[in-house]
Motif scaffolding. Sequence first.
Motif, short mmCIF file in Angstrom:
data_model
loop_
_atom_site.label_atom_id
_atom_site.label_comp_id
_atom_site.label_asym_id
_atom_site.label_seq_id
_atom_site.Cartn_x
_atom_site.Cartn_y
_atom_site.Cartn_z
N CYS A 134 1.28 11.16 -5.06
CA CYS A 134 0.47 10.59 -3.85
C CYS A 134 -0.94 9.99 -4.33
CB CYS A 134 -0.17 11.88 -3.09
SG CYS A 134 -1.71 12.68 -3.93
N THR A 135 -0.88 9.73 -5.80
CA THR A 135 -2.14 8.98 -6.24
C THR A 135 -1.44 7.98 -7.04
OG1 THR A 135 -3.09 11.00 -6.32
CG2 THR A 135 -4.25 9.30 -7.57
N ARG A 187 0.77 -1.16 -0.20
CA ARG A 187 -0.13 -0.01 0.03
C ARG A 187 0.79 1.27 -0.05
NH1 ARG A 187 -2.29 0.37 6.21
NH2 ARG A 187 -0.36 -0.62 7.17
N LEU A 193 2.68 4.45 -1.00
CA LEU A 193 2.41 5.22 -2.08
C LEU A 193 3.58 5.77 -2.70
CD1 LEU A 193 -0.28 7.37 -0.59
CD2 LEU A 193 -0.67 6.01 -2.46
N HIS A 235 5.59 8.42 -0.62
CA HIS A 235 6.38 7.83 0.63
C HIS A 235 7.40 7.27 0.39
CE1 HIS A 235 2.13 8.62 2.52
NE2 HIS A 235 2.77 9.58 2.55
N ARG A 289 -7.20 5.85 -0.48
CA ARG A 289 -6.55 6.99 0.68
C ARG A 289 -7.43 7.27 1.42
NH1 ARG A 289 -2.07 10.84 -1.17
NH2 ARG A 289 -1.93 10.40 1.21
N LEU A 290 -8.65 7.69 1.23
CA LEU A 290 -9.78 8.17 2.08
C LEU A 290 -10.58 7.12 2.74
CD1 LEU A 290 -11.57 10.76 -0.48
CD2 LEU A 290 -10.30 11.23 1.70
N MET A 334 -4.14 10.13 3.75
CA MET A 334 -4.27 9.29 4.64
C MET A 334 -3.71 8.08 3.77
SD MET A 334 -7.47 8.36 6.95
CE MET A 334 -8.43 7.51 5.90
N ILE A 335 -3.07 7.03 4.35
CA ILE A 335 -2.29 5.91 3.75
C ILE A 335 -3.58 4.74 3.44
CG2 ILE A 335 -0.64 4.17 4.04
CD1 ILE A 335 1.02 6.07 5.65
N PRO A 336 -3.60 4.35 2.39
CA PRO A 336 -4.58 3.11 2.29
C PRO A 336 -4.29 2.15 3.16
CG PRO A 336 -3.56 3.69 0.17
CD PRO A 336 -2.65 4.18 1.29
N PRO A 355 -7.39 7.58 -4.91
CA PRO A 355 -7.81 8.60 -4.02
C PRO A 355 -8.97 7.90 -2.97
CG PRO A 355 -7.49 9.68 -6.00
CD PRO A 355 -7.09 8.06 -6.41
N ASP A 382 -3.21 15.54 0.01
CA ASP A 382 -3.79 14.28 0.51
C ASP A 382 -5.19 13.79 -0.36
OD1 ASP A 382 -2.13 12.86 1.95
OD2 ASP A 382 -3.42 13.55 3.93
N THR A 383 -5.22 14.74 -1.33
CA THR A 383 -6.79 14.59 -2.18
C THR A 383 -6.50 14.55 -3.65
OG1 THR A 383 -7.31 16.63 -2.15
CG2 THR A 383 -8.25 15.16 -0.34
N SER A 384 -5.17 14.50 -4.14
CA SER A 384 -4.78 14.43 -5.52
C SER A 384 -5.27 15.67 -6.21
CB SER A 384 -5.75 13.31 -6.14
OG SER A 384 -5.32 13.08 -7.57
#
Lengths: 150, 271
Positions: free
Chosen positions: A59-60, A19, A21, A24, B42-43, B1-3, B39, A40-42
């Motif tokens: 991040c996506t 998982r 990203l 990271h 992540r949420l 957030m991390i998945p 996304p 954090d939301t693309s």
Amino acid sequence: MEVSVTVNGTARSADVELRTLLVHYLRDVLGLTGTNVGCDTSSCGACTVLVDGRSAKSCTLLAVQVDGADVTTIEGLAGPDGLHPMQQAFHECHALQCGYCTPGMVMAAVSLVDEYDDLDAAGVRVGLEGNLCRCTGYQNIVAAVLAVGE
Amino acid sequence: MIPAAVDYVRADSAEAAIAALAEAGDEAKLLAGGQSLVPLMRLRLATPSVLVDIGRLDGLAGISVDGDTVGIGALTTHSALEHSADLAAACPLLAHVAAQVGDPAVRHRGTLGGSLAHADPASDLPAAVLALGGTLVATGPGGSREIAATDFFTGFLESVLGPDELLTEVRVPVSTGGWCYQKFNRRAQDWAIVGVVVAEGGAGVALVNMGSTPMRAAGVEAAVAAGASAGDAASAAADGTEPPTDNNADGDYRAHLARVLTERALVAAGA
């Protein structure tokens, strides 16, 4: 899982959680902290890097998705002769204030001028819609990108 | 957030992907470009147990024009659609709509098949494929089947795709008649608050974000076919819709937008 990526011309490899990203992987595993985490939301583009030469939001993407790919981060732009032309243009046009968005903005701009011919100011604004800057009002960023793109 | 923690299978063929889906059951998700799925992960709105990564199935990407049909591999990125000279000649509407998705970074990774399978009523490309009268090809353990785009979307983020089916191709007719996409939003990069796609001079009209699914505006299409003016035809744009109310707009305002945008799109498309 073992994820191998050529980052800024150097082969890197690490065993990471599935998982993880890409952002990271770059920051926490490889220590390349030039790529920032923003929204954090693309949405904000602070984490933009080049994957196989094209802008992507790190991040996506899961690190496993870019296993085997070429990734360029802001740390990989400057060469032995100094700053990349886009970095130099940002410097000369004063296209930053706090600087938080700047790495992602520069990477998106490098991809943009490579992808689109005949960019004008409107095209630069639309092309950078995925990168948010809360300081500059964008004017000098557009000027910097045009200085390189024209 | 991390998945949330997840297992991962990298498919090396469409058959392998389908087999992996069948083995993993309902909680598996296909991962293509990941621009909608990651996304959501992540949420933690999406917490699949297994990701079946089809992102390397290069055979499922590409655009080909055969007679009066454009065949597009499901893994073709929005960016590839945007820049394809073949598509610009054979179906300029689809190339234009692809260029309105998200931002360049999203378009480099996001795929046409992924956008359709995600079935978000606020997305641009599903409405375009609907307006064009497209056909989707899904492949599962029993082989392939063709699904008319009008039969594909069944609910919010839901489609007729089975849990062990993979979208492999999207077919649209060669379409060079008058077209327009009106996308209304307040901020760059946002989803449409309402969007209207007009294809073939008004023969096909589809709506973005006017209900739980992307949808055709059948009343508008019928009025155009009967020779109504753009304004008269557009007055039917919100008929039978149940537009959502959210922070951007209430349902009545969306209905108003649908009528206004439809008239503009019809005029621009020469209806």
